[in-house]
Scaffold this motif. Structure first.
Motif, PDB file in Angstrom:
ATOM      1  N   ASN A 135      -3.857 -12.010  -6.570  1.00 44.68           N
ATOM      2  CA  ASN A 135      -4.184 -10.775  -5.857  1.00 44.68           C
ATOM      3  C   ASN A 135      -3.808 -10.894  -4.377  1.00 44.68           C
ATOM      4  OD1 ASN A 135      -5.281  -8.309  -5.093  1.00 44.68           O
ATOM      5  ND2 ASN A 135      -7.147  -8.600  -6.239  1.00 44.68           N
ATOM      6  N   ALA A 143      -3.124  -6.164  -6.037  1.00 43.42           N
ATOM      7  CA  ALA A 143      -3.982  -5.845  -7.181  1.00 43.42           C
ATOM      8  C   ALA A 143      -3.162  -5.490  -8.424  1.00 43.42           C
ATOM      9  CB  ALA A 143      -4.933  -4.700  -6.832  1.00 43.42           C
ATOM     10  N   VAL A 202     -10.589  -8.317  -9.682  1.00 38.41           N
ATOM     11  CA  VAL A 202      -9.420  -7.725  -9.020  1.00 38.41           C
ATOM     12  C   VAL A 202      -9.840  -6.537  -8.156  1.00 38.41           C
ATOM     13  CG1 VAL A 202      -7.247  -6.466  -9.390  1.00 38.41           C
ATOM     14  CG2 VAL A 202      -7.757  -8.515 -10.750  1.00 38.41           C
ATOM     15  N   ASN A 219      -9.699  -6.591  -4.072  1.00 42.08           N
ATOM     16  CA  ASN A 219      -8.818  -5.644  -3.411  1.00 42.08           C
ATOM     17  C   ASN A 219      -9.558  -4.818  -2.365  1.00 42.08           C
ATOM     18  OD1 ASN A 219      -6.078  -4.770  -3.291  1.00 42.08           O
ATOM     19  ND2 ASN A 219      -6.773  -2.806  -4.084  1.00 42.08           N
TER      20      ASN A 219
END
Length: 167
Positions: A43, A48, A90, A94
């Motif tokens: 990531n 992402a 994720v 993000n």
């Protein structure tokens, strides 16, 4: 990612006997936290969208291999928990990526670990008579310790990846 998940699905079937911890840990507790590390590094490096792709590919390949190498209930529970926990990781990572370098990997891994642990151990071991609540507690504790412990390697990897390379 696939190696980590498949190894963990095999290792989770074996209680961690040293130090009398068989009711609290399985061997999988020491391999699976690396999946969050891989997701967070991905990531950080490619974003992402790329991290989600790694999660989906890892999920697909790991579920197939786990179905061949682990008990079906372990493979199914692992697939569900992996997908939910990693996608949460994720998303959280993000959202926090622009804050302090350590916040995104720590918070994302911690929240992903809580959800992953709850989903996996309930789906894999509920109604089996095995000490799965103890395993879940021990597993979560190890995942949280790994989340903290892997911050230093995370920082080193990110610093190394940012250095320009000679042609």
């Amino acid at each position: 990612m696939t190696v980590v998940v498949v190894a963990s699905n095999i290792a989770v079937q074996y209680p961690f006997e040293p130090f009398g911890l068989a009711d609290w840990l399985t061997w999988g507790a020491f391999t699976y936290p690396l999946s969050f590390f891989v997701t967070d590094l991905t990531n950080r490096q490619i974003g992402a969208r790329g991290a989600r792709l790694v999660v989906y590919v890892g999920f697909f390949v790991a579920v197939i291999l786990s179905a061949l190498l682990a008990e079906p209930r372990i493979a199914a529970a692992s697939g569900l928990a992996f997908l939910v926990g990693q996608l949460l990781d994720v998303t959280v990572f993000n959202r926090l990526r622009r804050q302090s370098w350590w916040r995104a990997p720590l918070v994302a891994s911690a929240l992903g670990s809580v959800v992953d642990t709850a989903v996996f151990f309930t789906a894999a071991f509920a109604l089996t008579g095995l000490p799965w609540l103890g395993w879940a507690a021990g597993d979560l504790a190890v995942k949280l310790i790994f989340a903290l412990g892997l911050l230093a390697p995370f920082r080193l990897f990110i610093a190394y990846a940012r250095q320009p390379r000679a042609a």
